[in-house]
Enzyme design. Structure first.
Site, PDB file in Angstrom:
ATOM      1  N   ARG A 105     -14.948  36.019  16.598  1.00  0.00           N
ATOM      2  CA  ARG A 105     -14.177  36.334  17.782  1.00  0.00           C
ATOM      3  C   ARG A 105     -14.473  35.510  18.947  1.00  0.00           C
ATOM      4  O   ARG A 105     -13.765  35.500  19.954  1.00  0.00           O
ATOM      5  CB  ARG A 105     -13.952  37.885  18.151  1.00  0.00           C
ATOM      6  CG  ARG A 105     -15.364  38.389  18.632  1.00  0.00           C
ATOM      7  CD  ARG A 105     -15.492  39.723  18.802  1.00  0.00           C
ATOM      8  NE  ARG A 105     -16.078  40.413  20.080  1.00  0.00           N
ATOM      9  CZ  ARG A 105     -16.558  41.455  20.509  1.00  0.00           C
ATOM     10  NH1 ARG A 105     -16.105  42.321  19.815  1.00  0.00           N
ATOM     11  NH2 ARG A 105     -17.436  41.613  21.451  1.00  0.00           N
ATOM     12  N   ASP A 125      -8.114  42.335  16.206  1.00  0.00           N
ATOM     13  CA  ASP A 125      -7.707  43.410  15.026  1.00  0.00           C
ATOM     14  C   ASP A 125      -6.106  42.937  14.652  1.00  0.00           C
ATOM     15  O   ASP A 125      -5.838  43.702  13.627  1.00  0.00           O
ATOM     16  CB  ASP A 125      -8.037  44.786  15.408  1.00  0.00           C
ATOM     17  CG  ASP A 125      -9.613  44.718  15.589  1.00  0.00           C
ATOM     18  OD1 ASP A 125     -10.647  43.866  15.012  1.00  0.00           O
ATOM     19  OD2 ASP A 125     -10.000  45.647  16.493  1.00  0.00           O
ATOM     20  N   GLY A 160     -13.475  44.767  22.994  1.00  0.00           N
ATOM     21  CA  GLY A 160     -14.087  43.719  22.478  1.00  0.00           C
ATOM     22  C   GLY A 160     -13.258  42.320  22.973  1.00  0.00           C
ATOM     23  O   GLY A 160     -11.808  42.207  22.965  1.00  0.00           O
TER      24      GLY A 160
END
Lengths: 410, 410
Positions: free
Chosen positions: B290, B147, B16
């Site tokens: 994000r 994260d 990601g």
């Protein structure tokens, strides 16, 4: 005796708030403070019209100039807003009479109502009933709505900043999906607000993405994924299917038999997966889009302040039952000025996105739409920051002592 | 002959993406360009490791200095990322051998892998197999994950900006709900990413709101609404119930029998309504959090660039199978430096939020957590704008001519 002292102001916020409704409050209060000889105290209804009805008034005179100045960069409704629509005069005359009773008790001569088309209807009726009851009250509307659906005005304060948020978010998320599409997410759906009018979904088009509506968008999604590797869809919460039913209410229920919670975003995303097996992600911006003062449009902030200022100036000029509107003089370069419209022309009207703003296939915005929208997201107006977070102001909110013995239940 | 010319670089983005992964790419490429005598060309895998396996390489040498500079303020993965985990050496040796084959064909001497713990595992294995196959390759990890769950490093580039987005959005939406609570929405739920580690939900606590987890949060919501008039909940996508099941998978199905689409946000919001009848709104930030480069943390951008730069400098110093890490020297004032850790210490580890960062009732963050988090969202690093939108760069993405005759299917 009393006639010699200037009348007081009641300012009230109404309906869904925005990133710049407090900038309008700032415009009202700062302008009123400049005319102390003609305008007395400025009170605000705590939670809008509910505060007016329950005689729960905030004395903005207790707030420092720095706090009032800070409202210009603070999102939300600093004095509290309300979703509370007064019934028609014939149905609930008692509410209007109560308002006039409160106005009379606090020597309110000016009522500035900051809201959308419902609120303009209320302000209009208040001005009428005041006259009928022998308590003339100057009622000026102050436009506000992220939905951009007010009549007459070229645009509505609050919309430009929400549109900018959506355009920026769509551009950013588009770059994200493009990165991932080779092995992972191919379709990204962003659900936005805007009720039935569709203006905020159109703003997604500014990022170069597709505004989309069911039921015939699936082929377009397939085309995009096959041509570009990915697809970004911006969809309005109010999108309907061919039968006129809201997609978000299209009969989906959870295991407990409850109606589908989610908005239309996840529904649309899943439609693409069912059709083509594409991996999807979806986001629902909800309140984030209308409270995102950190990415407010400079044009929007200036217009929000200007309509608040103009409302006071209109009142001082003896106008009544009017609303300042934004008048576009030119799109490129963008030039605008403040005009005026009677409340009766605004009340309960709804301005939708014109058909010629949407491409023939229904999935994009036309050059005319882009010309209209682009100036409204122009410029940044960053709030001040401390320790990495925006420094928004909080009012003291000192109560005005009550003068009526009768309570009122809303 | 060939030994005299400097070895080339392969840079690849993985997993990601984030608002600042391109800032790391910028750090790698700008630093490599400063050492032309020691480092040859800088190639990037198109869609990360997939491009490396399929010999689909981008020649970053064709990009202008302005474009490379612009990567510093551009979100997403400019070269394309991939969710593609190489299997264990024993299971799929062919993949690793193919990588080495491509490296050999293009005279790659340095492999910079920009990703999370899976990617560090891959980079570690590549360095081992290269040595075994007689083609020594310098493998340096470049940390990236919103994260924040990588071991050893104090924080992970990408996290600070996502945390700032969440803290800002929570503060803004909180002001919105507070305005509306008297007559309308009382509970607002924001669902955030962060997988199992919970770091991003903790970031919501910076705004003064509550991080919350089922099943015992309902009393707390009631307490907040009764005490403050409203409640804002920030909930992680990875929240589980008392039985360890993901709430988002808690058995809810739509009318067609499909598993509940939505994340945990709508589930949690509806729980509060069922318990107390509160009107609620919810948002799912998904990719917006994000990719929100427009509200990136300045500290995060600087650290992302620094780890890219350090990766090249480590390679030039002859280090191998290591990753630059952020070392905190002091929280207030915030001071940090770059350290190093062996890839073996990072690979496949997961750093969760420590118990002493969460208040005893489970719904808030402790002063220790705030001390840790606050510096990471410090400072703004606004991108340049044109016509109201961020001016993000797009690479030309010129392909490196293929040298291998054999295709490779991933």
């Amino acid at each position: 005796m009393k006639r010699d002292t200037p009348k007081n102001v009641l300012y009230a916020q109404s309906g869904g708030v925005s990133a710049v409704i407090n900038a309008s409050a700032c415009g009202v209060i700062e302008t009123a403070r400049k005319h102390r000889g003609k305008i007395g105290k400025v009170y605000a209804g705590r939670h809008g019209i509910v505060g007016a009805l329950t005689e729960d008034l905030i004395d903005t005179g207790k707030e420092s100039p720095a706090t009032i100045r800070g409202l210009r960069h603070t999102p939300g409704g600093a004095f509290g807003s309300a979703r509370y629509k007064l019934a028609g005069l014939d149905k609930n005359r008692a509410q209007y009479e109560r308002l006039i009773e409160v106005f009379r008790a606090h020597d309110i001569g000016y009522f500035f109502y900051n809201g959308g088309n419902d609120s303009m209807d209320t302000a209009h009726k208040v001005s009428q009933i005041g006259a009928q009851m022998g308590y003339p009250i100057v009622c000026i509307g102050v436009p506000k709505t992220v939905d951009n659906d007010l009549a007459v005005t070229d645009c509505c304060p609050g919309f430009g900043s929400a549109a900018k948020y959506i355009a920026v978010a769509t551009r950013e998320a588009g770059l994200d999906v493009l990165s991932m599409a080779r092995t992972s997410t191919k379709v990204f759906v962003l659900e936005v607000m805007g009720r039935h009018a569709g203006w905020l979904a159109a703003a997604g088009g500014l990022a170069g993405s597709r505004a989309s509506e069911a039921p015939h968008f699936l082929q377009k999604v397939k085309f995009c994924v096959e041509s570009y590797g990915y697809c970004v869809v911006v969809v309005s919460e109010g999108v309907r299917d061919a039968d006129g039913k809201f997609l978000a209410e299209a009969g989906t229920k959870d295991a407990f038999g409850h109606a589908q919670l989610g908005g239309v975003g996840p529904v649309v995303a899943q439609m693409t997966q069912e059709a083509f097996g594409y991996k999807f992600h979806w986001a629902v911006a909800d309140y984030l889009q209308r409270s995102a003062r950190h990415i407010a449009s400079k044009v929007d902030v200036e217009q929000a302040y200007a309509v608040g200022k103009a409302a006071v100036e209109f009142a001082l000029k003896g106008k009544n039952a009017v609303m300042p509107v934004i008048v576009r003089k030119s799109s490129s370069p963008y030039r605008w000025t403040i005009g005026e419209a009677p409340l009766s022309a605004i009340a309960n009207e709804e301005k939708k996105v014109p058909r010629n703003f949407i491409t023939p296939d229904g999935f994009g915005i036309t050059p005319a739409c882009r010309r209209y929208l682009l100036p409204l997201i122009g410029g940044q107006d960053y709030p001040p920051y401390a320790k990495g977070l925006p420094r928004y102001v909080t009012i003291k909110g000192a109560s005005v002592p009550k003068r009526l013995r009768s309570p009122f239940v809303v």
